[in-house]
Design an enzyme around this catalytic site. Structure first.
Site, PDB file in Angstrom:
ATOM      1  CG  ASP A 104      -9.645   0.014   4.613  1.00 10.43           C
ATOM      2  OD1 ASP A 104      -9.349  -0.344   3.457  1.00 10.43           O
ATOM      3  OD2 ASP A 104      -8.917  -0.178   5.607  1.00 10.43           O
ATOM      4  CD  GLN A 152      -3.621  -3.805   7.036  1.00 12.28           C
ATOM      5  OE1 GLN A 152      -3.531  -2.859   6.262  1.00 12.28           O
ATOM      6  NE2 GLN A 152      -4.206  -4.920   6.712  1.00 12.28           N
ATOM      7  CE  LYS A 157      -3.813  -2.383   2.231  1.00 12.42           C
ATOM      8  NZ  LYS A 157      -4.462  -2.763   3.492  1.00 12.42           N
TER       9      LYS A 157
END
Ligand code: NAP
Length: 231
Positions: free
Chosen positions: A71, A48, A4
């Site tokens: 997200d 995360q 990422k």
């Protein structure tokens, strides 16, 4: 995370990583999110998952400003996905939709089976397929006769987290098979949830692991960051 960050670098997007210790408290994490919510030069915040078990994942996600929720995990964005009017697409399912579109596969009227009902993959995946007029079945660990259900799928998306669980005999000949799974084997190799060797000759299309869904997830994340910068 490494991939990422690399994607951000390639695109000229500033990325900051906060590698917190496993003993970080809920208060410390919430306070960091609030700081990032306020920072004008930060447009996207990504936590995360999974978090260590002493941290409350739900309240952490709820604390992210929905406009920075790249997200698309915040309940506000999840609700918008359900309605079909979204700012942010859920990264993995949206990446999969793009793969299907690129292969010129029409979803309308197709039997779509999603194995796995997580909030991150399975449920939003089912919703995106439904929005494209698929006839959707979502299965899970309590599903009976999984074999009979997967065998009917024209489009089969597998997100279980168990290496090689879906074998070729569970797949309809010619089906589109999307393998979301990323399982680290004892020999450190990465394996999908689909047994590629037995599935590849039955499926019409199949995504490999690695190199299939994973890069598409990152590409959608980058799109979401760009979108967030315009909101
Ligand atoms: P998760 O939250 O653990 O959910 C797994 C789902 O699989 C659950 O709904 C579970 O059912 C279901 N399941 C477990 N055993 C089953 C069985 N025997 N038959 C049918 N369903 C079963 O996992 P996730 O976050 O969705 O991730 C799934 C996999 O995708 C993992 O390997 C993960 O690493 C990978 N992943 C990859 C990407 C990518 O970008 N490539 C992104 C996200 C995740 P219950 O709900 O009944 O427990």
């Amino acid at each position: 995370m490494r991939n990422k960050k690399r994607a951000c670098e390639e695109l000229g997007i500033l990325s900051e990583e906060y590698s917190l210790s496993a003993s970080t408290t809920q208060e410390e994490l919430m306070s960091l999110i609030e700081t990032l919510n306020q920072k004008e030069d930060i447009h996207g915040i990504l936590v995360q998952l999974p978090l260590p078990s002493h941290l409350d994942e739900e309240s952490v996600i709820n604390a992210i400003n929905p406009k920075k929720d790249v997200d698309a995990f915040h309940p506000f964005n999840v609700g918008k996905i359900m309605i079909g009017n979204y700012d942010f697409l859920p990264c993995t399912p949206a990446g999969i939709m793009e793969l299907i579109a690129e292969a010129n596969i029409d979803i309308t009227g197709k039997e779509c089976v999603v194995v796995g009902r997580s909030n991150i993959v399975g449920k939003p995946m089912g919703m995106l397929l439904l929005h494209q007029n698929g006839t959707v079945t979502i299965t899970h660990s309590k599903t009976r006769n999984l074999y009979e259900i997967t065998k009917k799928a024209d489009i089969l998306v597998v997100a279980i987290g168990r290496a090689n669980m879906i074998t070729g005999d569970m797949i309809k000949p010619g089906a589109v098979v999307i393998d979301v799974g990323m399982n680290r084997l004892a020999d450190k190799k990465l394996a999908g949830d689909v047994d590629f060797e037995s599935a590849k000759d039955v499926a019409g299309y199949i995504t490999p692991v690695p190199g299939g869904v994973g890069p598409m997830t990152i590409a959608t994340l980058m799109k979401n960051v760009v979108k967030a910068a315009t909101l």
